[in-house]
Design an enzyme around this catalytic site. Sequence first.
Site, short mmCIF file in Angstrom:
data_model
loop_
_atom_site.label_atom_id
_atom_site.label_comp_id
_atom_site.label_asym_id
_atom_site.label_seq_id
_atom_site.Cartn_x
_atom_site.Cartn_y
_atom_site.Cartn_z
N TYR A 162 -17.88 -61.48 3.27
CA TYR A 162 -18.88 -61.67 4.40
C TYR A 162 -17.98 -62.61 5.49
O TYR A 162 -18.06 -61.96 6.58
CB TYR A 162 -20.01 -62.08 4.05
CG TYR A 162 -20.91 -61.52 3.47
CD1 TYR A 162 -21.86 -60.33 4.06
CD2 TYR A 162 -21.20 -61.25 1.89
CE1 TYR A 162 -22.72 -59.29 3.63
CE2 TYR A 162 -22.30 -60.40 1.65
CZ TYR A 162 -23.04 -59.36 2.33
OH TYR A 162 -23.74 -58.91 1.62
N PHE A 178 -19.30 -43.43 6.32
CA PHE A 178 -18.88 -44.03 7.65
C PHE A 178 -18.02 -45.18 7.41
O PHE A 178 -18.38 -46.08 6.71
CB PHE A 178 -20.08 -44.69 8.41
CG PHE A 178 -21.10 -43.39 8.72
CD1 PHE A 178 -21.78 -42.52 7.70
CD2 PHE A 178 -21.27 -43.17 10.20
CE1 PHE A 178 -22.46 -41.63 8.46
CE2 PHE A 178 -21.98 -42.18 10.46
CZ PHE A 178 -22.57 -41.21 9.80
N ALA A 179 -16.96 -45.17 8.18
CA ALA A 179 -16.10 -46.45 8.12
C ALA A 179 -15.67 -46.90 9.60
O ALA A 179 -14.61 -46.37 9.98
CB ALA A 179 -14.72 -46.03 7.20
N ASP A 235 -22.55 -45.08 1.28
CA ASP A 235 -21.95 -46.24 2.03
C ASP A 235 -20.40 -46.27 1.37
O ASP A 235 -20.03 -45.67 0.61
CB ASP A 235 -22.56 -47.69 1.19
CG ASP A 235 -23.75 -48.32 1.90
OD1 ASP A 235 -24.44 -47.39 2.62
OD2 ASP A 235 -24.08 -49.43 1.55
N ARG A 278 -14.11 -52.78 10.97
CA ARG A 278 -13.37 -53.33 9.85
C ARG A 278 -13.39 -52.59 8.77
O ARG A 278 -12.61 -53.05 7.66
CB ARG A 278 -13.62 -54.84 9.70
CG ARG A 278 -13.37 -55.77 10.87
CD ARG A 278 -13.86 -57.08 10.44
NE ARG A 278 -14.06 -57.76 11.91
CZ ARG A 278 -14.00 -58.91 12.61
NH1 ARG A 278 -13.15 -59.70 11.63
NH2 ARG A 278 -14.34 -59.24 13.54
N GLU A 294 -32.52 -48.31 4.98
CA GLU A 294 -33.00 -48.33 3.71
C GLU A 294 -34.59 -48.68 3.72
O GLU A 294 -35.20 -47.96 2.96
CB GLU A 294 -32.26 -49.67 2.89
CG GLU A 294 -32.72 -49.58 1.52
CD GLU A 294 -31.64 -50.51 0.89
OE1 GLU A 294 -30.56 -49.83 0.29
OE2 GLU A 294 -31.97 -51.92 0.76
C1 2GW Z 1 -22.33 -53.68 8.32
C2 2GW Z 1 -22.85 -54.79 8.00
C3 2GW Z 1 -22.30 -55.86 8.54
C4 2GW Z 1 -21.06 -55.79 9.34
C5 2GW Z 1 -20.77 -54.32 9.47
C6 2GW Z 1 -21.17 -53.40 8.94
C7 2GW Z 1 -20.64 -51.96 8.72
C8 2GW Z 1 -21.09 -51.03 8.14
C9 2GW Z 1 -19.36 -51.78 9.78
O1 2GW Z 1 -18.85 -52.77 10.44
N1 2GW Z 1 -18.90 -50.68 9.68
C10 2GW Z 1 -19.35 -49.63 8.92
O2 2GW Z 1 -18.80 -48.35 8.75
N2 2GW Z 1 -20.50 -49.68 8.25
C11 2GW Z 1 -21.21 -48.80 7.48
O3 2GW Z 1 -22.35 -48.92 7.11
C12 2GW Z 1 -20.59 -48.58 6.13
O4 2GW Z 1 -20.55 -47.13 5.91
C13 2GW Z 1 -21.48 -49.30 5.20
O5 2GW Z 1 -21.29 -49.11 3.80
C14 2GW Z 1 -22.75 -48.96 5.77
C15 2GW Z 1 -23.83 -50.01 5.52
O6 2GW Z 1 -23.49 -51.35 5.71
P1 2GW Z 1 -23.24 -52.29 4.72
O7 2GW Z 1 -22.41 -51.30 3.38
O8 2GW Z 1 -22.56 -53.50 4.89
O9 2GW Z 1 -24.58 -52.78 3.96
P2 2GW Z 1 -25.09 -52.86 2.63
O10 2GW Z 1 -24.19 -52.89 1.54
O11 2GW Z 1 -25.82 -54.25 2.75
O12 2GW Z 1 -26.15 -51.84 2.66
C16 2GW Z 1 -27.52 -51.55 2.29
O13 2GW Z 1 -28.54 -51.90 3.56
C17 2GW Z 1 -27.92 -51.29 4.67
C18 2GW Z 1 -28.95 -51.51 5.84
O14 2GW Z 1 -28.93 -52.98 5.94
C19 2GW Z 1 -28.12 -49.76 4.58
O15 2GW Z 1 -29.22 -49.29 4.24
C20 2GW Z 1 -27.17 -49.53 3.17
O16 2GW Z 1 -27.05 -48.12 3.06
C21 2GW Z 1 -27.70 -50.16 2.06
O17 2GW Z 1 -26.68 -49.81 1.11
MN MN Z 2 -23.02 -51.19 1.23
#
Ligand code: 2GW
Ligand code: MN
Length: 296
Positions: free
Chosen positions: A290, A65-66, A156, A69, A246
């Site tokens: 962030y 997913f993308a 992710d 931003r 998660e």
């Molecule tokens: C996510 C958090 C804050 C702001 C934006 C987003 C966001 C995530 C976004 O704007 N657009 C988007 O496509 N995503 C998708 O969700 C993207 O594929 C991203 O990799 C995924 C998970 O968000 P991420 O990678 O910022 O969260 P992490 O790295 O802190 O991930 C762990 O915790 C998450 C739950 O809080 C999920 O379980 C994730 O699978 C975990 O790795």
């Molecule tokens: Mn992530």
Amino acid sequence: FMYLLGDVTVSIIDLLNILSHTRSRADVQTCTSWNAPIIWDGMFDPDVFDQRHKQDQSTVALTVFAVGRYLDAYLGTFLNSSEQYFMVGLPVTFYVFTDVPEKVPNMKLAPQRSLKVIKVERHSRWQDISMMRMKTISDVIESDIRHHSTYVFCFDVDQVFTGRFGSEALGESVALLHAHYYRLPKFLFSYDYNPKSRAYMETGDFYYHAAVFGGTWQSVKAMADACYQSIMEDKQNNVEALWHDESHLNKYLWLHKPSRVLSPEYCWDRSIGYRKDIRVTRLIWAPKNYDTLRIS
Ligand code: 2GW
Ligand code: MN
């Protein structure tokens, strides 16, 4: 001190391993209590797995997913690096979910590899962007993936492949050890300890990372359906699990043990620093900004 002692013991064991020419790793846990292998470098012959999966005509779907931003920030490097390292030699279909399909980079893919772009809505809360992936994954398995692919891997987007992530990772149901928790005692695992949430658990086997999970399309669909259902029940009860999807995934994987477990080589965070047991990194966390990403 314990880490230090661990590393000294490790080098003697490494030496013995090298001398005895065995494909084993005595310095790390290579098997779960329910007899699922934990995949570490040095334990397997990549060619054996590749040959078997070519023979079986295994095909793989990758979902990522993308949204918002995250597309500009991560998708290009994620896809480019996956072409280089993810299931090379096997037929792969990439499923990219985004709210801006026209911005998905035009990629030149190797033969037998293709990319499908699917438009999704952009949830206003980032927690929902993350959690609602479970529903979308289940839907696309039902409508498309199950007709084309044996296995599904869900990623992710904020990560980069840096080494072989190959057919040794394929299995009935596959979970990943979280890089920050794999050497920690269980009482530090960040499960959801709130009894009001469906993700509630007091103890478990490991702390799994939701950034990578997979398996046959049947198991991944079951996983995604169960997580989505628990997420929706939580919403009705006005609670949200500590780590969103998660937490629900950890609960599911405690009740339904994975048949294959990936070591943190398969999703390493370089900011942890040097660890003797990490001999290769196959996928690494992309540096996160962030300040620019989490505004809005
Ligand atoms: C996510 C958090 C804050 C702001 C934006 C987003 C966001 C995530 C976004 O704007 N657009 C988007 O496509 N995503 C998708 O969700 C993207 O594929 C991203 O990799 C995924 C998970 O968000 P991420 O990678 O910022 O969260 P992490 O790295 O802190 O991930 C762990 O915790 C998450 C739950 O809080 C999920 O379980 C994730 O699978 C975990 O790795
Ligand atoms: Mn992530």
